[in-house]
Enzyme design. Structure first.
Site: not given
Ligand SMILES: Cc1ncc(COP(=O)(O)OP(=O)(O)O)c(N)n1
Ligand SMILES: Cc1nc(C(=O)O)sc1CCOP(=O)(O)O
Ligand SMILES: [Mg+2]
Length: 545
Positions: A222, A255, A257-260
């Site tokens: 990412k 933004t 917590g976007t990865g989780c």
């Protein structure tokens, strides 16, 4: 020790005696669970809901970790059970404290869930110690799940360390070889590769390739941390090809917590049965839509806020009641109706739809230019029932209102219809959007407008659409080469020339869209069957090359 028994009512089984459950003795409760296992397993199979098990840390601020996974799965219509590996005291300012859950208790949670419930996909987030990684790998080897999604969380968005480098050996040697996908951001990808610097999209490609060597089936690197002046770029590598996901950046502080959320949405889509590329595509779109929707909300006073995962509930986007999402292969034989033609041959539109599906059409578009709105909605609802029964998507030409009113699977728009970007904002992330493109520029725009496919033509002259510009096979090829989206060719196509269209030699040309060659004929099923057989022959020749 207290125990009770009760009677449960369930729509599928009129009455079920519940197990006797102990409130204090774990041993007895587990014994009861296994005694009755077969009965409950049977029940769960009959009324199965896709199920993700999230193995992650708790974020007291509610934006990331277990809380993000629960909300994401809820928003995507998927059940989520949880194994908590650590409890963090965390808010929009940063991480104030971390309390690790003992490894033995992580194991106990894993066994509780996996021994009892039918988990489809396991998704991992914060794995704070090598011991937890090892326990997880050991337990996962005992229980069969459909897929493993690994988000290699090492630091929070505020920069606080959540897992130190001691877990790397466990990831390299044990967890990554078991993973179906691993989703590192640039910092995590760098850590997985021993600290190598990653600053460009080209670096992301080589990082994805190197991480793939550890054994995961797919790697999604990412690029959110690339310089803010650049588009947001993510790279998916499947061991053979790279897929690039590029989108303009959403300007927001929210933004966290976007990865989780991205990883748990991938897990949710896999649990529903989607293939990986499609799961990643849908997950990207879900996170982008949620960020856009929540870009101005204010929660907390720190620099990085959470977003609203449950936008669907508030925005009331139609959720797809189809069992599976859109696949480019759906475009193979695209039947587009025409009321004038079907009327001339004495057929209703639903009868024409049914006949085309019986002949092998893989997707249907209702292009009813003369129908009044009320009639169009009724035709769409009747046709949808047939399409749903056969698992074939139904799209509506031009009319977003009719698609919404009938719960059709999507809309096809042209260059002078409503912009696909606006259509997406009305239909939400799940519906299928197609756009007509005659030029490479239009194809590029369709992709940034979040369309799912493009229709390109007229490949040959047609009398079905007045004053339509013919672009020829060369024009079609130029559009395909510029397009990151799958393409369906349209205009003057029938049994005699469909082969020449499909043989232009571009991999993203996925099929042909046809009106008169199917519907301006006496028997729609026969004509569709003949065209399907031409297309099937082309596909098998291409596969054997
Ligand atoms: C699959 C497919 N491709 C192209 C078109 C044409 O759409 P548009 O340019 O909006 O023209 P009308 O169909 O509205 O006349 C299509 N309908 N389907
Ligand atoms: C609806 C439509 N759109 C076109 C385009 O070029 O975008 S050509 C077309 C008509 C296709 O009908 P037939 O299969 O009968 O030629
Ligand atoms: Mg149109």
């Amino acid at each position: 020790m207290a125990s009770f028994s009760c009677t449960l009512f369930h729509p599928l089984y009129s009455k079920i005696r519940c197990v006797s459950v102990s409130s204090s003795s774990r041993g007895l409760a587990i014994a009861a669970m296994s005694n009755n296992g077969a009965r409950y397993q049977n029940l769960e199979e009959k009324s199965k809901i896709p199920h993700v098990l999230s193995v992650a840390g708790s974020d007291s601020g509610g934006g990331a970790g277990i809380q993000a996974d629960l909300k994401t799965c809820g928003a995507r219509g998927v059940y989520c059970s949880t194994v908590i590996t650590a409890v963090t005291a965390q808010n929009t300012v940063g991480v104030q404290g971390v309390n690790l859950v003992p490894e033995e208790f992580v194991e106990e949670q894993l066994r509780s869930v996996l021994a009892d419930m039918q988990v489809d996909v396991v998704k991992t987030g914060m794995l704070p110690s090598i011991g937890v990684v090892k326990v997880l790998c050991r337990v996962l080897k005992e229980y069969k799940v459909q897929a493993l999604v690994v988000d290699p969380v090492m630091a929070s968005t505020s920069g606080d360390v959540l897992a130190n480098s001691s877990i790397l050996a466990g990831l390299w040697e044990e967890l990554l070889p078991m993973a179906d996908i691993v989703t590192p951001n640039l910092k995590e990808a760098s850590a997985l590769l021993g600290g190598v610097k990653l600053t460009t999209v080209a670096d992301m490609h080589s990082a994805a390739k190197s991480i793939h060597n550890f054994g995961p089936r797919h790697v999604l690197v990412k690029g959110g941390d690339l310089p803010a002046s650049l588009d947001a770029v993510d790279i998916l590598f499947d061991g053979i090809s790279f897929h690039e996901f590029r989108a303009s950046r959403i300007q927001t502080r929210n933004t966290h917590g976007t990865g989780c959320s991205l990883a748990s949405c991938i897990a949710a889509e896999l649990a529903k049965g989607s293939p990986m590329l499609q799961a990643v595509q849908v997950a990207k779109r879900y996170v982008e839509t949620a960020l856009n929707y929540s870009k101005d909300i204010v929660i907390g006073s720190g620099p990085q806020g959470p977003f609203d995962h449950l936008l669907n509930l508030k925005h009331n986007f139609p959720s797809s009641s189809r069992r599976r999402g859109f696949s480019p292969d759906d475009l193979l034989l695209y039947a587009v109706t025409d009321s004038g033609m079907n009327k001339r041959w004495g057929r209703s539109i639903p009868d024409a739809v049914k006949a085309a599906i019986e002949g092998g059409a893989t997707i249907i578009q209702l292009r009813e230019k003369e129908a009044d709105t009320r009639e169009f909605v009724e035709l769409a609802k009747a046709s949808l029932e047939i399409c749903r029964f056969h698992g074939v998507p139904l799209l509506i030409n031009d009319r977003v209102d009719v698609a919404l009113a009938s719960d059709a699977d999507g809309v096809h728009v042209g260059q002078s219809d409503m912009s696909p970007h606006v259509v997406r904002s009305l239909l939400g992330p799940d519906k299928i959007i197609g756009v007509s493109c005659k030029t490479p520029e239009q194809a590029v725009q369709a992709w940034s407008d979040t369309a799912d496919y493009i229709g390109s033509g007229g490949v040959f002259p047609t009398s079905t659409k007045a004053n339509n510009k013919t672009i020829g096979l060369d024009g079609l090829k130029t559009v395909c080469l510029a397009s990151k989206l799958p393409v369906v060719a349209i205009g003057g196509i029938g049994i005699a020339n469909a082969g020449s269209v499909m043989e232009i030699g571009v991999p993203n040309l996925k099929g042909v869209a046809v009106v008169s060659a199917l519907f301006d004929r006496e028997c729609v099923t026969t004509e569709t069957r003949k065209l399907r057989s031409v297309l099937t022959d082309v596909l098998s020749t291409q596969a054997s090359k």
